[in-house]
Motif scaffolding. Structure first.
Motif, PDB file in Angstrom:
ATOM      1  N   VAL A 257      10.738   4.109   2.119  1.00  0.00           N
ATOM      2  CA  VAL A 257      10.856   4.859   3.376  1.00  0.00           C
ATOM      3  C   VAL A 257       9.527   4.863   4.136  1.00  0.00           C
ATOM      4  N   LEU A 258       8.407   5.033   3.432  1.00  0.00           N
ATOM      5  CA  LEU A 258       7.105   5.045   4.100  1.00  0.00           C
ATOM      6  C   LEU A 258       6.812   3.695   4.740  1.00  0.00           C
ATOM      7  N   ALA A 259       7.075   2.604   4.029  1.00  0.00           N
ATOM      8  CA  ALA A 259       6.849   1.274   4.606  1.00  0.00           C
ATOM      9  C   ALA A 259       7.734   1.063   5.828  1.00  0.00           C
ATOM     10  N   SER A 260       8.973   1.534   5.760  1.00  0.00           N
ATOM     11  CA  SER A 260       9.882   1.412   6.904  1.00  0.00           C
ATOM     12  C   SER A 260       9.407   2.251   8.076  1.00  0.00           C
ATOM     13  N   ALA A 261       8.862   3.432   7.798  1.00  0.00           N
ATOM     14  CA  ALA A 261       8.328   4.288   8.866  1.00  0.00           C
ATOM     15  C   ALA A 261       7.180   3.589   9.586  1.00  0.00           C
TER      16      ALA A 261
ATOM     17  N   TRP B 245       0.817  -1.215   0.000  1.00  0.00           N
ATOM     18  CA  TRP B 245       0.000   0.000   0.000  1.00  0.00           C
ATOM     19  C   TRP B 245       0.853   1.268   0.000  1.00  0.00           C
ATOM     20  N   SER B 246       2.035   1.204   0.573  1.00  0.00           N
ATOM     21  CA  SER B 246       2.963   2.340   0.466  1.00  0.00           C
ATOM     22  C   SER B 246       3.343   2.557  -0.987  1.00  0.00           C
ATOM     23  N   MET B 247       3.512   1.454  -1.689  1.00  0.00           N
ATOM     24  CA  MET B 247       3.863   1.529  -3.100  1.00  0.00           C
ATOM     25  C   MET B 247       2.691   2.071  -3.920  1.00  0.00           C
ATOM     26  N   TYR B 248       1.480   1.611  -3.607  1.00  0.00           N
ATOM     27  CA  TYR B 248       0.303   2.130  -4.319  1.00  0.00           C
ATOM     28  C   TYR B 248       0.233   3.654  -4.185  1.00  0.00           C
ATOM     29  N   LEU B 249       0.432   4.126  -2.948  1.00  0.00           N
ATOM     30  CA  LEU B 249       0.338   5.561  -2.706  1.00  0.00           C
ATOM     31  C   LEU B 249       1.400   6.334  -3.481  1.00  0.00           C
ATOM     32  N   THR B 250       2.651   5.917  -3.360  1.00  0.00           N
ATOM     33  CA  THR B 250       3.730   6.710  -3.962  1.00  0.00           C
ATOM     34  C   THR B 250       3.718   6.646  -5.486  1.00  0.00           C
ATOM     35  N   PHE B 251       3.286   5.535  -6.066  1.00  0.00           N
ATOM     36  CA  PHE B 251       3.141   5.494  -7.524  1.00  0.00           C
ATOM     37  C   PHE B 251       2.026   6.442  -7.967  1.00  0.00           C
TER      38      PHE B 251
ATOM     39  N   LYS C  34      16.217  -6.188  -0.219  1.00  0.00           N
ATOM     40  CA  LYS C  34      17.119  -6.425  -1.356  1.00  0.00           C
ATOM     41  C   LYS C  34      17.609  -5.099  -1.927  1.00  0.00           C
ATOM     42  N   ASP C  35      18.878  -5.102  -2.262  1.00  0.00           N
ATOM     43  CA  ASP C  35      19.509  -3.919  -2.832  1.00  0.00           C
ATOM     44  C   ASP C  35      19.443  -4.018  -4.354  1.00  0.00           C
ATOM     45  N   THR C  36      18.290  -3.658  -4.913  1.00  0.00           N
ATOM     46  CA  THR C  36      18.104  -3.708  -6.364  1.00  0.00           C
ATOM     47  C   THR C  36      18.324  -2.299  -6.916  1.00  0.00           C
ATOM     48  N   PHE C  37      17.645  -1.931  -7.962  1.00  0.00           N
ATOM     49  CA  PHE C  37      17.772  -0.560  -8.476  1.00  0.00           C
ATOM     50  C   PHE C  37      17.446   0.434  -7.363  1.00  0.00           C
ATOM     51  N   THR C  38      16.411   0.132  -6.605  1.00  0.00           N
ATOM     52  CA  THR C  38      16.114   0.804  -5.334  1.00  0.00           C
ATOM     53  C   THR C  38      15.954  -0.312  -4.302  1.00  0.00           C
ATOM     54  N   THR C  39      15.552   0.029  -3.082  1.00  0.00           N
ATOM     55  CA  THR C  39      15.379  -0.997  -2.052  1.00  0.00           C
ATOM     56  C   THR C  39      14.082  -1.764  -2.282  1.00  0.00           C
ATOM     57  N   TYR C  40      14.195  -3.087  -2.332  1.00  0.00           N
ATOM     58  CA  TYR C  40      13.025  -3.955  -2.525  1.00  0.00           C
ATOM     59  C   TYR C  40      12.702  -4.604  -1.186  1.00  0.00           C
ATOM     60  N   LEU C  41      11.500  -4.356  -0.674  1.00  0.00           N
ATOM     61  CA  LEU C  41      11.112  -4.810   0.654  1.00  0.00           C
ATOM     62  C   LEU C  41      10.118  -5.968   0.599  1.00  0.00           C
ATOM     63  N   LYS C  42      10.184  -6.807   1.587  1.00  0.00           N
ATOM     64  CA  LYS C  42       9.251  -7.917   1.732  1.00  0.00           C
ATOM     65  C   LYS C  42       7.907  -7.405   2.282  1.00  0.00           C
ATOM     66  N   PRO C  43       6.834  -8.188   2.138  1.00  0.00           N
ATOM     67  CA  PRO C  43       5.531  -7.777   2.673  1.00  0.00           C
ATOM     68  C   PRO C  43       5.577  -7.546   4.183  1.00  0.00           C
ATOM     69  N   LEU C  44       4.715  -6.635   4.651  1.00  0.00           N
ATOM     70  CA  LEU C  44       4.628  -6.316   6.075  1.00  0.00           C
ATOM     71  C   LEU C  44       3.163  -6.119   6.429  1.00  0.00           C
ATOM     72  N   ASN C  45       2.579  -7.080   7.105  1.00  0.00           N
ATOM     73  CA  ASN C  45       1.161  -7.012   7.469  1.00  0.00           C
ATOM     74  C   ASN C  45       0.973  -6.275   8.788  1.00  0.00           C
ATOM     75  N   LEU C  46       0.239  -5.174   8.721  1.00  0.00           N
ATOM     76  CA  LEU C  46       0.017  -4.344   9.904  1.00  0.00           C
ATOM     77  C   LEU C  46      -1.473  -4.236  10.223  1.00  0.00           C
ATOM     78  N   GLN C  47      -1.756  -4.056  11.513  1.00  0.00           N
ATOM     79  CA  GLN C  47      -3.115  -3.858  12.018  1.00  0.00           C
ATOM     80  C   GLN C  47      -3.308  -2.366  12.305  1.00  0.00           C
ATOM     81  N   PHE C  48      -4.321  -1.766  11.699  1.00  0.00           N
ATOM     82  CA  PHE C  48      -4.639  -0.354  11.923  1.00  0.00           C
ATOM     83  C   PHE C  48      -5.963  -0.272  12.673  1.00  0.00           C
ATOM     84  N   SER C  49      -5.910   0.293  13.870  1.00  0.00           N
ATOM     85  CA  SER C  49      -7.119   0.424  14.686  1.00  0.00           C
ATOM     86  C   SER C  49      -7.441   1.904  14.867  1.00  0.00           C
TER      87      SER C  49
END
Length: 533
Positions: free
Chosen positions: A344-348, A214-220, A515-530
């Motif tokens: 960066v947003l996903a990491s935040a 979803w961070s990717m959806y937003l920034t794209f 992963k250190d690809t063209f940019t940083t490639y991150l694995k999925p991260l499932n979060l709970q938003f309440s």
């Protein structure tokens, strides 16, 4: 196979007759002489396409002349194969000896194989694409100055940053985009806020979601809106646009081949090799054409592509020189601008879930300035110092570019502390490694946003190396846009939701398997938003 067997059998017969021995004897010294001549011309990568074409043309010419002078086709082909083989033996033997014992970087320590060729770097990263981890291990073994390629140096010294990346540096790289001025950003802010609000609405409905996706959806969507004046619809649909997914599916390959840029360019020119990227290419081309047809030079540009087209029309010095380079700018704008902010947003969000104390403190600081979501404005969010401290600490530990970009030293070379670095070599200061170096950062592995705020003097932050956006003339021109996007997204989501790891999620894979690809490639991260009460 039958044809190869026939050629080899015919060639062996000619060898027994002594007719190919002179050809073999000629090939090795020719290869050595070719390498010596090539080394005087500088980096062959600058004219690799011309060189490969010339070599193919020369081989065809030799074959044709041999047949014209009376040799049979098989005989001429066998002779050419012998000549090519021995030529390459001479060429690569000379190249290896030169790079190991006579090259201007011969004094610098580093892995034996990387001194010979960057192809070995490709082999190292092909499986896991963790070049940043490889660099960290090399730093532990070889020290601060590491030879990571025939003409590349990795330097892990804070004193190297102003010399290589500073505003007065003589080290160079290609220039960046226009259209990121403060005035331009003022036109982007309402559109970014609208997209983040859409994301918050999606979060309210779903409650549990993959923060990486979803961070990717937003920034794209942000880069679509800011770049072309039209988002991709990723946040609304909860899926990647086909043009984006085609690139995401091949980031590993791009990251691996980027270690040999000329080879990546050649592969991209092979018919069919870039088929997977056609959706993005077609999308960017169609958007550029639409913008070109509807451009109004009297109006202030509302997106980056209009800025780029305006520069072309007005023949500005910053303008893309050709139509193809303009399309390249459009594609790179989408990929580089989106991927970096998404990481960066996903990491935040990861750090907000991992450290509830930090989340509560950030929420309290936001509440002090913005009493309710209805009162939110970007001006108010930007005034929250702890918000910037949090974003800065996120980018210290998990920068969007884990390794960073190379610079080229000037012909006269540069001096870093006691070490002279020769001219015309590629140098890099690895971003994540220098930003987590315990020599410069107290409690370097710990997430402490206060080190950029009230504990700055105590922790010596002002003197520590920090370069998530690089520095100087060639620093990231999208820095202000990226920070605006991060401030808006983090402040709105933290104000409206309590964030935690979803059931079964620990964050370990996300944290350790980047992963250190063209940019940083991150694995999925499932979060709970309440929703906050």
């Amino acid at each position: 196979m039958d044809h190869l067997h026939a050629i080899s059998s015919y060639g062996l017969g000619l060898w027994d007759q002594g007719r190919l021995s002179p050809v073999a004897a000629l090939g090795v010294p020719l290869g050595v002489l070719f390498h010596l001549a090539l080394s005087r011309l500088g980096d062959a990568e600058r004219f690799m396409y011309t060189l490969i074409a010339a070599m193919l043309f020369l081989m065809l010419g030799i074959l044709s002349v041999s047949v014209f002078l009376g040799s049979s086709f098989l005989g001429a082909l066998a002779g050419l194969c012998i000549l090519a083989s021995t030529f390459n033996v001479g060429l690569f033997s000379s190249m290896v000896i030169y790079r190991l014992f006579f090259h201007r970087l011969r004094r610098f320590p580093g892995p034996f194989d990387l001194k010979i060729s960057r192809f070995f770097s490709v082999l190292r990263v092909a499986k896991e694409a963790k070049y940043h981890s490889d660099v960290a291990k090399m730093h532990e073994r070889y020290g601060d100055f590491i030879r990571t390629g025939p003409r590349e140096l990795c330097i892990v010294r804070d004193s190297a940053i102003p010399i290589i990346y500073g505003p007065n540096t003589n080290c160079h790289k290609p220039t960046c985009y226009i259209g990121f001025s403060i005035k331009a950003l003022q036109t982007y802010e309402p559109r970014i806020t609208t997209l983040v609000t859409k994301l918050a609405d999606q979060v309210s409905n779903k409650r549990v979601l993959d923060a990486t996706a979803w961070s990717m959806y937003l920034t794209f969507d942000v880069m679509g809106e800011v770049g072309f004046g039209k988002d991709f619809g990723c946040v609304s649909s909860g899926t990647n646009h086909p043009a984006i997914q085609s690139i995401r599916d091949h980031m590993h390959i791009l990251g691996v081949l980027s270690h040999i840029p000329w080879l990546l360019n050649i592969v991209g020119r092979i018919p069919g090799a870039s088929k997977s990227y056609r959706p993005l290419f077609s999308y960017c081309q169609s958007q550029v054409e639409k913008k070109r047809e509807g451009i109004d030079l009297e109006k202030y540009p509302q997106d980056i592509m209009t800025w780029l087209l305006k520069a072309v029309v007005e023949k500005d010095v910053s303008a893309s020189p050709t139509k193809e380079s303009l399309l390249d700018d459009a594609r790179l704008l989408i990929i580089a601008g989106s991927e970096t902010s998404a990481a960066v947003l996903a990491s935040a969000l990861f750090y907000l879930a991992k450290f509830p104390r930090v989340l509560k403190k950030l929420q309290a600081r936001i509440d002090d300035v913005i009493s309710t979501p209805a009162d939110w404005t970007y001006e108010k969010a930007r005034s929250i110092t702890y918000l910037d401290n949090f974003i800065d600490e996120t980018q210290r530990l998990k920068p969007a570019l884990l390794t960073g970009g190379y610079r080229r030293t000037p012909p006269e070379g540069i001096l870093i502390d006691e070490q002279f670095v020769p001219g015309n070599v590629s140098v890099i200061v690895p971003i994540q490694l220098i930003q987590t170096d315990p020599r410069y950062w107290k409690q370097s592995a710990d997430f402490i946003p206060e080190r950029f705020g009230e504990r700055s003097a105590e922790m010596g932050t002002g003197k520590a190396p920090y370069m998530p956006f690089s520095h100087g003339t060639y620093g990231c021109s999208g820095k202000n846009l990226a920070l605006m996007t991060l401030r808006i997204a983090v402040s709105i989501l933290a104000q409206r939701f309590d964030i935690a790891f979803a059931a079964g999620e620990t964050g370990e894979v996300f944290d350790k398997e980047a992963k250190d690809t063209f940019t940083t490639y991150l694995k999925p991260l499932n979060l709970q938003f309440s929703p906050r009460k």
